[in-house]
Design a protein around this motif. Sequence first.
Motif, PDB file in Angstrom:
ATOM      1  N   PRO A   7     -11.400   8.236   8.243  1.00  0.00           N
ATOM      2  CA  PRO A   7     -12.170   8.012   7.189  1.00  0.00           C
ATOM      3  C   PRO A   7     -11.427   7.291   6.066  1.00  0.00           C
ATOM      4  O   PRO A   7     -12.157   6.557   4.765  1.00  0.00           O
ATOM      5  CB  PRO A   7     -13.744   7.890   7.417  1.00  0.00           C
ATOM      6  CG  PRO A   7     -13.343   8.866   9.100  1.00  0.00           C
ATOM      7  CD  PRO A   7     -12.071   9.208   9.171  1.00  0.00           C
ATOM      8  N   THR A   8     -11.188   8.411   5.064  1.00  0.00           N
ATOM      9  CA  THR A   8     -10.845   8.481   3.760  1.00  0.00           C
ATOM     10  C   THR A   8      -9.760   7.245   3.668  1.00  0.00           C
ATOM     11  O   THR A   8      -9.117   7.714   2.512  1.00  0.00           O
ATOM     12  CB  THR A   8     -11.396   9.805   3.554  1.00  0.00           C
ATOM     13  OG1 THR A   8     -10.423  10.525   4.332  1.00  0.00           O
ATOM     14  CG2 THR A   8     -12.083  10.312   3.394  1.00  0.00           C
ATOM     15  N   GLN A   9      -8.899   7.647   4.418  1.00  0.00           N
ATOM     16  CA  GLN A   9      -7.731   7.519   4.959  1.00  0.00           C
ATOM     17  C   GLN A   9      -7.353   5.293   3.925  1.00  0.00           C
ATOM     18  O   GLN A   9      -8.027   4.613   4.463  1.00  0.00           O
ATOM     19  CB  GLN A   9      -7.004   7.194   5.592  1.00  0.00           C
ATOM     20  CG  GLN A   9      -5.124   6.163   5.721  1.00  0.00           C
ATOM     21  CD  GLN A   9      -4.324   7.254   6.872  1.00  0.00           C
ATOM     22  OE1 GLN A   9      -5.008   7.846   7.554  1.00  0.00           O
ATOM     23  NE2 GLN A   9      -3.321   6.095   7.482  1.00  0.00           N
ATOM     24  N   GLU A  10      -6.177   4.843   3.186  1.00  0.00           N
ATOM     25  CA  GLU A  10      -6.469   4.068   2.859  1.00  0.00           C
ATOM     26  C   GLU A  10      -6.115   2.613   3.418  1.00  0.00           C
ATOM     27  O   GLU A  10      -4.263   3.585   4.211  1.00  0.00           O
ATOM     28  CB  GLU A  10      -6.205   3.469   0.902  1.00  0.00           C
ATOM     29  CG  GLU A  10      -7.498   3.687   0.727  1.00  0.00           C
ATOM     30  CD  GLU A  10      -7.525   3.361  -1.147  1.00  0.00           C
ATOM     31  OE1 GLU A  10      -6.355   3.257  -1.311  1.00  0.00           O
ATOM     32  OE2 GLU A  10      -7.587   3.879  -1.677  1.00  0.00           O
ATOM     33  N   PRO A  11      -6.391   1.977   3.942  1.00  0.00           N
ATOM     34  CA  PRO A  11      -5.443   0.769   4.439  1.00  0.00           C
ATOM     35  C   PRO A  11      -4.183   0.351   4.222  1.00  0.00           C
ATOM     36  O   PRO A  11      -4.100   0.907   3.173  1.00  0.00           O
ATOM     37  CB  PRO A  11      -5.872  -0.644   4.633  1.00  0.00           C
ATOM     38  CG  PRO A  11      -7.010  -0.893   3.268  1.00  0.00           C
ATOM     39  CD  PRO A  11      -7.252   1.065   3.157  1.00  0.00           C
ATOM     40  N   THR A  12      -3.239   0.301   4.400  1.00  0.00           N
ATOM     41  CA  THR A  12      -2.002  -0.144   3.984  1.00  0.00           C
ATOM     42  C   THR A  12      -2.492  -1.546   4.211  1.00  0.00           C
ATOM     43  O   THR A  12      -2.832  -2.355   4.349  1.00  0.00           O
ATOM     44  CB  THR A  12      -1.428  -0.774   5.753  1.00  0.00           C
ATOM     45  OG1 THR A  12      -0.373   0.762   6.026  1.00  0.00           O
ATOM     46  CG2 THR A  12       0.325  -1.276   4.605  1.00  0.00           C
ATOM     47  N   VAL A  13      -1.318  -1.958   2.395  1.00  0.00           N
ATOM     48  CA  VAL A  13      -1.904  -3.918   1.936  1.00  0.00           C
ATOM     49  C   VAL A  13      -0.765  -3.708   1.475  1.00  0.00           C
ATOM     50  O   VAL A  13       0.220  -3.561   0.538  1.00  0.00           O
ATOM     51  CB  VAL A  13      -2.965  -3.082   0.670  1.00  0.00           C
ATOM     52  CG1 VAL A  13      -3.243  -4.623   0.274  1.00  0.00           C
ATOM     53  CG2 VAL A  13      -4.048  -2.753   1.411  1.00  0.00           C
ATOM     54  N   ILE A  14      -0.284  -5.300   2.163  1.00  0.00           N
ATOM     55  CA  ILE A  14       0.861  -5.951   1.918  1.00  0.00           C
ATOM     56  C   ILE A  14       1.189  -7.014   0.883  1.00  0.00           C
ATOM     57  O   ILE A  14       0.074  -7.999   1.392  1.00  0.00           O
ATOM     58  CB  ILE A  14       2.062  -6.252   2.701  1.00  0.00           C
ATOM     59  CG1 ILE A  14       1.838  -4.996   3.547  1.00  0.00           C
ATOM     60  CG2 ILE A  14       2.903  -7.192   2.403  1.00  0.00           C
ATOM     61  CD1 ILE A  14       1.214  -4.935   5.036  1.00  0.00           C
ATOM     62  N   HIS A  15       1.012  -6.931  -0.557  1.00  0.00           N
ATOM     63  CA  HIS A  15       0.926  -7.668  -1.600  1.00  0.00           C
ATOM     64  C   HIS A  15       1.854  -9.124  -0.815  1.00  0.00           C
ATOM     65  O   HIS A  15       3.736  -8.506  -1.685  1.00  0.00           O
ATOM     66  CB  HIS A  15       0.481  -7.530  -2.654  1.00  0.00           C
ATOM     67  CG  HIS A  15      -0.678  -6.481  -2.754  1.00  0.00           C
ATOM     68  ND1 HIS A  15      -2.246  -7.093  -3.395  1.00  0.00           N
ATOM     69  CD2 HIS A  15      -0.638  -5.149  -2.742  1.00  0.00           C
ATOM     70  CE1 HIS A  15      -2.558  -6.325  -3.631  1.00  0.00           C
ATOM     71  NE2 HIS A  15      -2.007  -5.356  -3.178  1.00  0.00           N
ATOM     72  N   VAL A  16       1.631  -9.859  -1.357  1.00  0.00           N
ATOM     73  CA  VAL A  16       3.078 -10.707  -2.005  1.00  0.00           C
ATOM     74  C   VAL A  16       2.562 -11.904  -2.558  1.00  0.00           C
ATOM     75  O   VAL A  16       1.600 -12.511  -2.459  1.00  0.00           O
ATOM     76  CB  VAL A  16       3.382 -11.755  -0.783  1.00  0.00           C
ATOM     77  CG1 VAL A  16       4.706 -13.219  -0.952  1.00  0.00           C
ATOM     78  CG2 VAL A  16       3.885 -10.510   0.908  1.00  0.00           C
TER      79      VAL A  16
END
Length: 369
Positions: A52-61
């Motif tokens: 629950p404390t793990q942030e999601p992977t976010v790919i910015h473009v």
Amino acid sequence: MAFNHSDQQELFLPLVEGVHETPPWGAFMRNLVARTYARRAFLIITLANAMPTQEPTVIHVSAPRAVKEPPLDFRRLNALDLHPYGQLRPGRVYGIDEMLDFDNPARLAMQRGALAEMGIRYGRWLRVTAGGVADAWLLLVREREDFSSSAVSTLAAIGPHLAAGLRTLAALTELRLQAAMATAALGRLGAGQLAFDAGGRVMAADPQSERLLAFAPAPDPRGGRRLQTLPAAALALEKACTAIAEGRSESAVVLLDPARDLHLLLRKCDLALPEPRAMPAVIGTLRLDLREDERAGTLVLRDVHGLSEREAALAEKLSRGESIIEAGRALRLTDETARNYSKRIYAKTGTRGQGDLVRAILSGLTPLA
């Protein structure tokens, strides 16, 4: 929607290949931004078994015209209380107006103001779910004009393919976790493994072996790598692999590096690999003279055998080849106390003397501490 050659090259092939990128799907996202004329975008990926404390992977473009602008801030978007991402219907493309809270004028004004500050006038959201193992949310935004119907259709058509990619990514993530656990366990034991074909070419090597050994491209058109070692060792390795592959030998030991006293144990491959597969002929194992951290080993011995802290510390030292007297003095015990401790250790561990104790410790959990 009919898919053309451009769709295949720019979107679907990058989706297939993108599972191997770190982070995944960067090329796909850049191509999608270009295809839909979006200004900026991000892809949020969460795995079902993540903490629950793990942030999601976010790919910015960002599009080339917006490269100097700050990336989209998904945390700030979350704080706007837009339509909860988890309640979006998978596969459906949502517009910004569908995400806003029209029932609360004050909140609506806050949402619109914050979106304007972030340069988001028009946007499209897509939620993709992969059978309970992963979820993804794709957001494309523009500033001056809305997305075309073609862009929205492209985004909708991407959904099932991205879902398939997510399932593949989740499966790869599990395999990578399994491999990382096995590699870490071998590393604690000072062991490394390599897979060879019948000619002695290296088909695969774990990180420990990659660190310890040198490799060179195989000098024949069939490719692969060979260990870069002394000529005598290279010849012995090739002959041993061939003999084991042909069933003329069950195992062999090759001295790879006399200076480091580094030997390689070779045995016939008995791995159970699913099809399609490239089955190695031989598995090679090397091992360094490496022991666990002494304090960590002591704690394991204490917990497994119900020893006191001092008894466990003495047992740990005995397993490293020290005599009872030497180990006791290192722990500031009198010789008589050390002997008494050793008797209690043998009784609690069910061993018969120091040799049997060492066997029990080295074949138990302690070396993996």
